[in-house]
Scaffold this active site. Structure first.
Site, mmCIF file in Angstrom:
data_model
loop_
_atom_site.group_PDB
_atom_site.id
_atom_site.type_symbol
_atom_site.label_atom_id
_atom_site.label_comp_id
_atom_site.label_asym_id
_atom_site.label_seq_id
_atom_site.Cartn_x
_atom_site.Cartn_y
_atom_site.Cartn_z
ATOM 1 N N CYS A 195 0.834 -1.213 0.000
ATOM 2 C CA CYS A 195 0.000 0.000 0.000
ATOM 3 C C CYS A 195 0.871 1.267 0.000
ATOM 4 C CB CYS A 195 -0.940 -0.005 1.205
ATOM 5 S SG CYS A 195 -2.016 1.426 1.194
ATOM 6 N N LYS A 234 1.205 -9.636 -0.481
ATOM 7 C CA LYS A 234 1.073 -8.854 -1.718
ATOM 8 C C LYS A 234 2.059 -7.699 -1.650
ATOM 9 C CE LYS A 234 -2.415 -6.669 -4.677
ATOM 10 N NZ LYS A 234 -2.437 -5.234 -4.404
ATOM 11 N N ASN A 279 0.234 -9.077 -11.221
ATOM 12 C CA ASN A 279 -0.861 -8.093 -11.138
ATOM 13 C C ASN A 279 -0.428 -6.763 -11.743
ATOM 14 O OD1 ASN A 279 -1.783 -5.845 -8.597
ATOM 15 N ND2 ASN A 279 -3.277 -6.651 -10.046
ATOM 16 N N ARG A 333 -8.696 -2.916 -10.975
ATOM 17 C CA ARG A 333 -9.525 -1.797 -11.443
ATOM 18 C C ARG A 333 -10.452 -2.144 -12.597
ATOM 19 N NH1 ARG A 333 -4.737 2.053 -12.746
ATOM 20 N NH2 ARG A 333 -3.823 -0.013 -13.070
#
Ligand code: FMN
Length: 360
Positions: free
Chosen positions: A131, A172, A234, A259
């Protein structure tokens, strides 16, 4: 609306390439992820209602909730946007389902992981090391900030794996914090050695947020350097052809889509069909998409109430209309809407009816 869009030069590839290798389900312990197509965690978007709509179309091997703060979970803080809210529906929802959490304290993450695994009985506990948002990274030294600190990442993964066993723990990451500090390979090895069941790599660094293109060559290099841990690629996958190409060119074990599937929840199904060598289902007609948007609205308002539900629908509406002729007019109206009656009227009047793709 400041929702990041896919880069303009990323036009969907219309022709589906031939799949050049067998794509197998991914096994994580007793869990089979079939097909190996992942619905990404997206804060503010991948709530219960969105997940249900995606599930109706099918094609996803593993769905994820919105990311939660482990600290917020422990102290049950955060009000309407908080952790408890984000876990709504999780206990009774169909499996498999992953919950992603962030923090930088190994013990807090281990405790919350344990509760997610044993009280909520979720299928997969996912750790966020990607993030880029200031509140999480710079301020809380979590998310992508930890990409500078592989030993802390290792400590976190080891403790969470131990606390959650036999529930699989995944991670991730992004490629690094900045373009001059790409640490993904080192971090990936630490994650693998610390016992994670799988890792997802978003092919950008944190400072890019969503600008530029995902670097799939780097994703491929990381995959080639791992010993046994499966890798999910990704970034910028917005059509079935690109999903097939990701498997053909980069040896990934799975792909994650974020998205592009917000306004096209059928994309997973199309990608799954392409991976089986089938012709992907056609997009629903614009009339069907309009009906889906209205159904999405109804379910969101039922779940979040009139005021918050209509606020939330502003974001989804823009996603549904994106890339269509007339989208900007629709967006201008939908982004000001605050009641359900207004919403329905705006959709009936302004939702695009021209099937031509038009990036306005
Ligand atoms: C609005 C928004 C919220 C996101 N929230 C999260 C999150 O909570 N956890 C996470 O790991 N990634 C999050 N992401 C990143 C996505 O999961 C994904 O890695 C990224 O969008 C690239 O994939 P895409 O090109 O398919 O969109 C978020 C992305 C967006 C656009």
């Amino acid at each position: 609306m400041n929702f990041p869009t896919l880069p303009g030069h990323h036009r969907p590839l219309l022709e589906i390439p031939k799949l050049r290798r067998e794509v197998k389900p991914l096994r994580l312990g007793t869990l089979s992820i079939d097909p190996p197509i992942f619905q990404a965690p997206m804060a503010g978007f991948t709530n219960y209602v969105y997940r249900q709509i995606v599930r109706e179309f099918g094609g996803v091997g593993l769905q994820a909730t919105e990311m939660i703060s482990a600290e917020g979970f422990v102290h049950q803080v955060g009000g309407l946007k908080g952790t408890v809210e984000r876990l709504w529906g999780v206990e009774s929802e169909p499996r498999p389902l992953a919950v992603q959490m962030w923090d930088n304290d190994p013990d807090t993450l281990a405790e919350v992981g344990r509760r997610l695994a044993f009280d909520y009985r979720i299928s997969v506990v996912d750790l966020n090391f990607g993030c880029p948002v200031r509140k999480v990274s710079e301020k809380a030294h979590s998310g992508s900030y930890l990409l500078k600190n592989p030993s802390r990442v290792g400590e976190i993964v080891s403790k969470v794996v131990k606390a959650c066993a036999p529930t699989p723990v995944t991670a991730k990451i992004r490629l690094g914090c900045t373009l001059t500090c790409i640490t993904a390979k080192e971090v990936a090895h630490v994650i693998e050695e610390s016992g994670a069941a799988l890792m997802t790599v978003h092919g950008r660094v944190a400072e890019q947020f969503f600008t530029g293109s995902a670097d799939w060559d780097k994703i491929g290099e990381i995959k080639a350097s791992l010993k046994h841990m499966p890798l999910v690629g990704n970034g910028d996958l917005d059509c079935p052809s690109k999903v097939v190409e990701a498997f053909n060119r980069y040896e990934v074990d799975g792909v994650m889509i974020a998205r592009a599937a917000l306004g096209k929840p059928w994309l997973f199904k199309q990608a799954a069909q392409a991976l089986k060598g089938e012709v992907p289902m056609p997009e629903p007609s614009l009339a069907e998409q309009k009906d889906l948007l209205l159904r999405h609205h109804k379910a969101i308002v039922e779940r979040f109430g009139e005021e918050r539900g209509n606020m939330l629908m502003r974001k989804y509406s823009c996603c549904y209309a994106q890339g269509r002729s007339g989208a900007s007019k629709f967006r201008a109206h939908a982004s000001r809407c605050s009641t359900s009656a207004e919403f329905v009227a705006i959709v009936e009047t302004w939702f695009p009816t021209d099937a031509d793709i038009h990036p306005d």
